[in-house]
Every structure is written in C-alpha cells, then in structure tokens.
Write a protein that holds these residues in place. Sequence first.
Motif, PDB file in Angstrom:
ATOM      1  N   GLY A 136       0.828  -1.208   0.000  1.00 46.67           N
ATOM      2  CA  GLY A 136       0.000   0.000   0.000  1.00 46.67           C
ATOM      3  C   GLY A 136       0.850   1.239   0.000  1.00 46.67           C
ATOM      4  O   GLY A 136       1.866   1.310  -0.676  1.00 46.67           O
ATOM      5  N   VAL A 137       0.415   2.213   0.770  1.00 45.11           N
ATOM      6  CA  VAL A 137       1.219   3.420   0.943  1.00 45.11           C
ATOM      7  C   VAL A 137       1.410   3.619   2.437  1.00 45.11           C
ATOM      8  O   VAL A 137       0.629   3.121   3.243  1.00 45.11           O
ATOM      9  CB  VAL A 137       0.555   4.665   0.305  1.00 45.11           C
ATOM     10  CG1 VAL A 137       0.472   4.511  -1.182  1.00 45.11           C
ATOM     11  CG2 VAL A 137      -0.806   4.921   0.889  1.00 45.11           C
ATOM     12  N   VAL A 138       2.439   4.361   2.804  1.00 49.36           N
ATOM     13  CA  VAL A 138       2.836   4.371   4.207  1.00 49.36           C
ATOM     14  C   VAL A 138       1.832   5.087   5.095  1.00 49.36           C
ATOM     15  O   VAL A 138       1.579   4.674   6.217  1.00 49.36           O
ATOM     16  CB  VAL A 138       4.253   4.940   4.357  1.00 49.36           C
ATOM     17  CG1 VAL A 138       4.303   6.375   3.921  1.00 49.36           C
ATOM     18  CG2 VAL A 138       4.763   4.810   5.771  1.00 49.36           C
ATOM     19  N   GLN A 139       1.228   6.145   4.585  1.00 52.62           N
ATOM     20  CA  GLN A 139       0.285   6.918   5.400  1.00 52.62           C
ATOM     21  C   GLN A 139      -0.876   7.308   4.509  1.00 52.62           C
ATOM     22  O   GLN A 139      -0.702   7.474   3.297  1.00 52.62           O
ATOM     23  CB  GLN A 139       0.933   8.216   5.898  1.00 52.62           C
ATOM     24  CG  GLN A 139       1.685   8.097   7.173  1.00 52.62           C
ATOM     25  CD  GLN A 139       2.455   9.360   7.454  1.00 52.62           C
ATOM     26  OE1 GLN A 139       3.201   9.835   6.609  1.00 52.62           O
ATOM     27  NE2 GLN A 139       2.282   9.912   8.636  1.00 52.62           N
ATOM     28  N   ASP A 140      -2.013   7.513   5.115  1.00 51.01           N
ATOM     29  CA  ASP A 140      -3.133   8.023   4.335  1.00 51.01           C
ATOM     30  C   ASP A 140      -2.855   9.488   3.977  1.00 51.01           C
ATOM     31  O   ASP A 140      -1.999  10.140   4.568  1.00 51.01           O
ATOM     32  CB  ASP A 140      -4.428   7.914   5.149  1.00 51.01           C
ATOM     33  CG  ASP A 140      -5.644   7.943   4.234  1.00 51.01           C
ATOM     34  OD1 ASP A 140      -5.446   8.192   3.027  1.00 51.01           O
ATOM     35  OD2 ASP A 140      -6.753   7.712   4.721  1.00 51.01           O
ATOM     36  N   LEU A 141      -3.596   9.984   2.987  1.00 47.91           N
ATOM     37  CA  LEU A 141      -3.406  11.370   2.583  1.00 47.91           C
ATOM     38  C   LEU A 141      -3.788  12.289   3.739  1.00 47.91           C
ATOM     39  O   LEU A 141      -4.760  12.018   4.447  1.00 47.91           O
ATOM     40  CB  LEU A 141      -4.284  11.685   1.376  1.00 47.91           C
ATOM     41  CG  LEU A 141      -3.945  10.885   0.129  1.00 47.91           C
ATOM     42  CD1 LEU A 141      -5.017  11.111  -0.909  1.00 47.91           C
ATOM     43  CD2 LEU A 141      -2.596  11.278  -0.410  1.00 47.91           C
ATOM     44  N   PRO A 142      -3.045  13.357   3.968  1.00 46.76           N
ATOM     45  CA  PRO A 142      -3.408  14.255   5.057  1.00 46.76           C
ATOM     46  C   PRO A 142      -4.669  15.031   4.721  1.00 46.76           C
ATOM     47  O   PRO A 142      -5.121  15.064   3.572  1.00 46.76           O
ATOM     48  CB  PRO A 142      -2.196  15.182   5.164  1.00 46.76           C
ATOM     49  CG  PRO A 142      -1.602  15.168   3.817  1.00 46.76           C
ATOM     50  CD  PRO A 142      -1.859  13.815   3.242  1.00 46.76           C
ATOM     51  N   GLU A 143      -5.201  15.661   5.711  1.00 48.85           N
ATOM     52  CA  GLU A 143      -6.420  16.439   5.523  1.00 48.85           C
ATOM     53  C   GLU A 143      -6.137  17.600   4.564  1.00 48.85           C
ATOM     54  O   GLU A 143      -5.086  18.242   4.647  1.00 48.85           O
ATOM     55  CB  GLU A 143      -6.866  16.988   6.873  1.00 48.85           C
ATOM     56  CG  GLU A 143      -8.359  17.048   7.014  1.00 48.85           C
ATOM     57  CD  GLU A 143      -8.733  17.237   8.462  1.00 48.85           C
ATOM     58  OE1 GLU A 143      -9.242  18.315   8.778  1.00 48.85           O
ATOM     59  OE2 GLU A 143      -8.474  16.313   9.259  1.00 48.85           O
ATOM     60  N   GLY A 144      -7.045  17.843   3.694  1.00 46.66           N
ATOM     61  CA  GLY A 144      -6.884  18.964   2.776  1.00 46.66           C
ATOM     62  C   GLY A 144      -6.075  18.636   1.541  1.00 46.66           C
ATOM     63  O   GLY A 144      -5.925  19.470   0.657  1.00 46.66           O
ATOM     64  N   TRP A 145      -5.561  17.420   1.461  1.00 46.51           N
ATOM     65  CA  TRP A 145      -4.701  17.093   0.323  1.00 46.51           C
ATOM     66  C   TRP A 145      -5.508  17.013  -0.966  1.00 46.51           C
ATOM     67  O   TRP A 145      -5.111  17.538  -1.995  1.00 46.51           O
ATOM     68  CB  TRP A 145      -3.996  15.759   0.571  1.00 46.51           C
ATOM     69  CG  TRP A 145      -2.864  15.524  -0.372  1.00 46.51           C
ATOM     70  CD1 TRP A 145      -1.570  15.867  -0.159  1.00 46.51           C
ATOM     71  CD2 TRP A 145      -2.929  14.924  -1.666  1.00 46.51           C
ATOM     72  NE1 TRP A 145      -0.818  15.516  -1.250  1.00 46.51           N
ATOM     73  CE2 TRP A 145      -1.625  14.939  -2.191  1.00 46.51           C
ATOM     74  CE3 TRP A 145      -3.944  14.379  -2.435  1.00 46.51           C
ATOM     75  CZ2 TRP A 145      -1.309  14.429  -3.435  1.00 46.51           C
ATOM     76  CZ3 TRP A 145      -3.638  13.871  -3.687  1.00 46.51           C
ATOM     77  CH2 TRP A 145      -2.337  13.897  -4.181  1.00 46.51           C
ATOM     78  N   VAL A 146      -6.667  16.364  -0.873  1.00 40.80           N
ATOM     79  CA  VAL A 146      -7.475  16.180  -2.085  1.00 40.80           C
ATOM     80  C   VAL A 146      -7.892  17.530  -2.651  1.00 40.80           C
ATOM     81  O   VAL A 146      -7.834  17.763  -3.870  1.00 40.80           O
ATOM     82  CB  VAL A 146      -8.704  15.305  -1.761  1.00 40.80           C
ATOM     83  CG1 VAL A 146      -9.615  15.200  -2.958  1.00 40.80           C
ATOM     84  CG2 VAL A 146      -8.255  13.924  -1.312  1.00 40.80           C
ATOM     85  N   GLU A 147      -8.241  18.454  -1.748  1.00 38.09           N
ATOM     86  CA  GLU A 147      -8.643  19.786  -2.220  1.00 38.09           C
ATOM     87  C   GLU A 147      -7.448  20.476  -2.885  1.00 38.09           C
ATOM     88  O   GLU A 147      -7.585  21.094  -3.941  1.00 38.09           O
ATOM     89  CB  GLU A 147      -9.142  20.643  -1.051  1.00 38.09           C
ATOM     90  CG  GLU A 147     -10.484  20.229  -0.465  1.00 38.09           C
ATOM     91  CD  GLU A 147     -10.406  18.929   0.308  1.00 38.09           C
ATOM     92  OE1 GLU A 147      -9.457  18.763   1.092  1.00 38.09           O
ATOM     93  OE2 GLU A 147     -11.270  18.053   0.096  1.00 38.09           O
ATOM     94  N   ALA A 148      -6.285  20.339  -2.242  1.00 38.20           N
ATOM     95  CA  ALA A 148      -5.085  20.972  -2.817  1.00 38.20           C
ATOM     96  C   ALA A 148      -4.780  20.385  -4.191  1.00 38.20           C
ATOM     97  O   ALA A 148      -4.401  21.100  -5.123  1.00 38.20           O
ATOM     98  CB  ALA A 148      -3.902  20.772  -1.880  1.00 38.20           C
TER      99      ALA A 148
END
Lengths: 364, 348, 143
Positions: A157-169
């Motif tokens: 997988g990936v090491v960490q989930d996307l941080p908050e606000g990443w998708v918007e950025a």
Amino acid sequence: MRTQTYELNMGPQHPSTHGVLRVILELDGETVIRAKPVVGYLHRGIEKICESKSYPQVLPYADRLDYLHSMGNALGLCQTVEKLMGVEVPERAEYIRVIMAELSRIASHQIFLGSLVGECGALTGFVFAIRDRERILDLFDMACGARMTFHYIRYGGVVQDLPEGWVEACRKFLDDFDGMMETYRNLLVGNEILQARLKGIAVLSAERALAMSASGGVLRASGVNYDVRKAEPYGIYNRFDFDVPLGTVGDSWDRMMVRLGEMEQAARIVRQALDQMPEGPVMAKVPKLIKPPPGEIYHHVENSKGDLGYYLVSDGSPKPYRLHVRRPAFVNLQLLDELCRGYLLADVVPILGTLDPVLGEVDC
Amino acid sequence: MPNDDILLRIGASLRELFAGVLPGPDAVDVAMYFVALIACVALIFTNAVILILAERKVAGFMQSRLGPHRLGPYGMFQTVADVIKLLTKEDYRPQGVDKWVWAMAPVVLFVPPVMVYAVLPFGKNLVPVDLNIGIFYFVAVSSVATIAFLMAGWGSNNKYSVIGGMRAVAQMVSYEIPLVFSILGVVMLTGSLQTSVIVEKQSGIWFILLQPVAFVIYLIAAAAETNRMPFDLVEGESEIIAGPFTEYSGMRWAMFFLAEYASLFAVSAIASTLFLGGWHGPSFLPGWVWFLGKTYVMIFVFMWVRWTFPRLRVDQLMALCWKYLIPVSLANILITGIGIFAYRAMGG
Amino acid sequence: MYGKGLLTGLGITLREFFRKKATERYPEVRPKLTERFRGGKLALEPEKCIACGLCSLNCPNGSIRLVTVKDEAGKRKLSEYEYDAGACMYCNLCIENCPQKCIRWDKKFDFAGYDRKHLIIDCIAVANAKKAAEREGGAETHE
C-alpha cells in the motif's frame, strides 16, 4: 583541399548533458559524423547494493533510479514484490498510488519540457516549467514529507493516508494545470523558432524504434501504440479512461508533443482517480519481515521515460537474491548515435533532450 | 534654448577653462576631445553596470523571479559586488593558448563600441565628434568586433572556442549587409550620413513611421550583430559552453561582458537616432534625457526578446539573413526610392 | 501567419513581468514546513529509549550507530547514540520502526558545515544540552 574530422568531448561537465553524461562527438565542421555516449559517471551499483539489503531497505533505492519519477519507480518495485508474495493491496491505496504516479509523471515531463526548451535557449520556458512543477512537489511534501525521494509507496500500500486537505489541494492544482498547459502552448509550442529547431530533426522510423527496443515517448512519437498501462494494465489502470498520444513523423517535435499530450492525459487520470477514490485502509496486512517465496518474477510499468521493468529473483531469504532493473532511459539512450548522425552540433542537444535521459537511471 | 542644457553649460565652462590654460584653439579642441572620450568611457562603464543589473532584473521579472535583491535596496549594488569579485579574481591563463592573440582579444573587442560612441548624438550640439559620415563610420567600426571574436576563438586553443569564433565571423559578416541596407533607407530620406542631421530631419515625423520595415530589419540585424538572444549562437551556452569566452575568467571575461553591453547600448542608441527621433521630444526635459530614454526603451525591447525566444540554429540563421532579410531590405530600398521620386514629382 | 507565435510569446513574458513573483526570500522568510516533513537531524529522547537497536538495524545505509551497556540490574541502557546525517537517506525507516517513538526529525534542515565531521551528531549530547537549556530558561522565568 583535404579536410579532416575532429573529436569533440561533450561532457561529463557540460551545461546540457542532463547531469554527467559524456558524449564523444566526431564532427566534420559542425556536422555530426558519430556521437558516442559514454555512461557510468553516476554509477552507484544500486542493483548490487540491493542484494545486501532487506526488502524494506531496498525500496528507498528505487526512488534514486529515475529521481524525476520516483513514485513510478517505487510503484513498480512494490508491485513486483507484491506479485511474488501474492499480497492484495487495499482499494484506497491503489488509487493513491495511481494519483501519485501520474502526478509524478506530470512533474517529470515538466522537467523534460523545461530542459528541452531551455537547451534550445528559451530559458523563460524552463523557469515556468520548474515553477509549475513546484506545485506538484508541494503536494508530495504534504503527503509524505519529502520533495524528491519520497519513499511513500510501500509493499502492501502506501505508508500513510493522505493528510487532511490534500485532495482539495490536488484539485486546485488540477484546475490551474490547464492554465499552465495554455502558457506552455502559447510560449513554446506556438513559437516558430522552436518549431524550426525541432520539426523534421532526427526522424526515427517505427521499425528502427522497435528494433532498438525504444519505449515510452520515444517509441510512441514514431507512431507505435504501445503503453504498458494499456497493453498490460497493472494495478487499477484498466479502470481509467485515457488516450495514448501518438506521433506521426517520429521527429524531435513529435517526441515533445507526445510528452505534452501525456501530461494532459495524466491529469485526466488523476481527476478520475480523485472522483472514484473510496475510503478505507491504505495498507494491507504485510508481515514485518518480508520474505517472498523462492522464485523469480518480471514486472514492468510505464514510467515517464518508458517501459520500466524489474526482474527479481528470490531465494526465500529476507534479501533479494538478484534484482535487475530494465531502465528505459538507458535503452533509449542507445538511439543517440543513430539519431544525431548527419545533423548539426546544435541539434545534438535537443535530440538528447527529447530522448530524456535521467542519469540516475541510465547509470543506475 | 540649448544653452540652458546643463551638459552644454559644463562643456562651455570647461572650454573656457582650457582656453585660459592651453595655448591656441587647436590645443583646446584636442583637450575637449579628451574630455569627450573620458565622458564616453565613463558612460560605458556606468552603463554596463546599470545594464547588467537591468538585464538580470528583466530576466528575473519575466521568469517570475525577483532577480538580484540581496545587496542594497532592490539589489542595486549586485553588479558592483560582481565587478569587485571579478577584479580580485586570479588572472588565469590556460596552458597552450596563443598568448598574445588570447590576451589581446578582449581589448580589441572593447575598442569598436568605444569608437562608436564618438558619433552618437546625445543631444543638440552634444555629439562628441560630429562626423559628416557618422553612420558610415558606425557601420565600419562596428565590423571590427568580428576580428576580436575570431581572435578569442582561435587563440584559446579550445574546440568549443574555435566553433564559436567561426560562427561569429559567419554571422556578423552576413548580418552586416541587412544592417547597412536598413540604414540606407533612412539615409536616402535625409540625404546625409551625419547623425546630427538625421536627427534634425526628424523634428516633424519619426522615421519609424516612414520606414517601419527598415526598423524591423534593423532590430533583427542589430540583435545578430550584438550576438543577442535569438542569434546568440556565438555563445550558445547549451551547445558550445560559452564559445570564444570559454577559456577566459576574471576581468578578461568581464571585458567581453562590458563590450557586449556597450555595443548593445550603441546599437540601441543608433536605433533611436535613426528611427525614433533622437533627442526630439516635449521640451520639459532636456534632449539628452529623451535620447537616453528612447535608447533604454530599445534596450528593454532587446532584453524582452532575449528572455522570450529560443535560439536559432546556425543554418537557419544564415537562411534568415540571405533568403529573407536581404531581399526584403533591397525591396525596401526600392520602394523608398520610388516614394522619394513620387514625392518630388508631386512637387514636395 | 508566421510570427504570430513569436508575438504571443512576447505577450506572455510581458504579462509575467507585471505579475506576482514566485521567489521565496529564504533566509528572511522561512519556508513553512509540512507536518510530515522529513529533514534536519534525528532528535532522540534518551529517557524513553530502550536501546533495542531497531533503528540502527533498519537503516539502509548504517547511518545510526549506538552502543549499549548493561546497568547493575542487568537492563540494557544506551551509552552512545551517533547519527551520521551525511549517510542518511531520509527514508524514515528508523522512526517508523522505533517501538518507543523516541526519535523524530528536528526539522532544522539548514545545518551546513565546513567539515564532514559536522554531519555526525551525538544525539544524547544534543538532547542533554537542550534539556539543560530548558532548565536554565525555566529557572530564569522562575526568578
């Protein structure tokens, strides 16, 4: 009058050999008779180093092959090991991987475009491309804390989930991306001088491209429709709707335009992936000590330079017995001599630029 | 009221001063020429410092950067610091260079721009040496620069330098022709080669309106003559490192830079003389301010072009000159001639 | 028309001339580091450390060197902890594998020096110095 050819040593210290490539040119006046690339100045022996490292320790080295498309390299290596171990990757992780790999592809092609036009003399185009690439690096920095060698995609997988606000950025970047492409088109693609520099130069026929086992943009510019993402869809690439830009002539201009088209298609994939991305875990259950079963496997992915392949032999121990990387930039670089012959000294640099070698990958 | 001009007043008082000290009017004239020479050299040096900073600022601003901004307000002392650094650098001579040719090249290159300044009409009665063949003199002198490039290229004993030197000769010799032809249109209109007369004749209408084609050709040819961006094949840093300058460092290298900016100023000044009406302008500012202002506008145009376009290839450069510029400039001369003839026939 | 592209290009650069610039004025204006930023030196909390050595074992480049001693009770204790930033790949494997979460990045990324020696950092000494400074600072505020 008797004339004589002479040898000109271009590199390893030269402003436009993409790092530490050395090209020995045999010139007749300014006409190139022969161009012999000499590689190895950045050889770090990564394949050999990997034999003495455990699997998790091998992964950071993959980032250092083609350091402009690190995410793609890590994706390839992870999928190779996962294939051998039979690990099922969670849905969300698959989407994040695709988003990262495609953003990385855009960043890599921005460097390609920037350095190509910069070498033709349009330094402003270079700076614009680098400036816009910064936006992508910021996104990566948000997600994994690094701007170049990410070590984000991991086995399972990936090491960490996307941080908050990443998708918007990310969406904001994609909104601005069309404006960036518009700028490139107006400043560079429409420029008659650049067209004169690149059109009709170094024509590569489809037969020769295949015979020299070229891949990636170099191959597709010659009109061969081969993209690993379409030919042998890996991961979840079969879920996305995207085109493979193809060239018609196979000259330097087509090689540039194919890459520009790929940037747009990559943005299209990222948009779809953002829309479809589910919630859920981002890491599969992977044992702490990764020990793939004995055996061998070959897996290849479409990296920004071309067809990147990993050949892995495992003897059941926590360290790979042998890891070989098929580096597309290295294979494509073979074409340099063939493409440069008969053209002028000033053409060598754009031809090299359109082959898009990254010396970290060429020398490995 | 030309005597209100501060520069003219300084000149007049200097002349009076010399007349009191020196014997005879000839000696005073010689002394005044020296003053003009020193003024020109001072102008070249200060201008180069300003222009290098301006170029870096323009480049930065066009590339969404700030340019130098660290030393002094807005980075104003950046070039000064650079010059100090270059002056204190080791004077390094690579092994195997042709000692004299190599050492002379930067000096020889610096001569033509300085000589060109002699005929620049900075203002009414402000021409250092008002030759009656001023424009012809400009053309003749500026072609000397070719030799310096070849000297630097040949003397450096470096293949990149030789390629650059050869390119310089081919390029500068070729582009001299459209340059002269474009100037010829203006000369035909005025009937004089004297720079002050040419400016005088533009008191009514600037020649850019009468000779737009010649103006464009002049811009292209001047950019090529000064080896600036779309035509900077002589340097061509992505192909031949720095061309003839590859083996130079420190102040010798800075001389090339100085000469480049001096000649950039010279061609821009000639452009404003020939096409933009020289010192003419609303009278609330002295003439030389207008002249310098127009020159700087021209310099900005050259910089703007430089930071936008990629470089041409050597064969395309030649094709542009011989296949397009020369026929068009010849046609321009023909049309100008017909125009003048028609104007006269109509009883103008 | 030939030349249209050239003019559009000129328009773009002129427009950029008047736009806001992208330059970061670095030493005066510090970049805003992200939460996950990996960079700077390793910061160790010696009290929390159980001297398991997993960080050193997991490091791909061997940039962490630690020496353990057994105290009177037979418990392993940390005696030396050296981090070589020159060999570090910033892969984060040490931090991820630490069972006690006692190492982290200090995010002070600008630690250039004139010698390679400066890249080797004695983490225990750094932690102790920091603690002493805090104590002193605290005492001052107390007074």
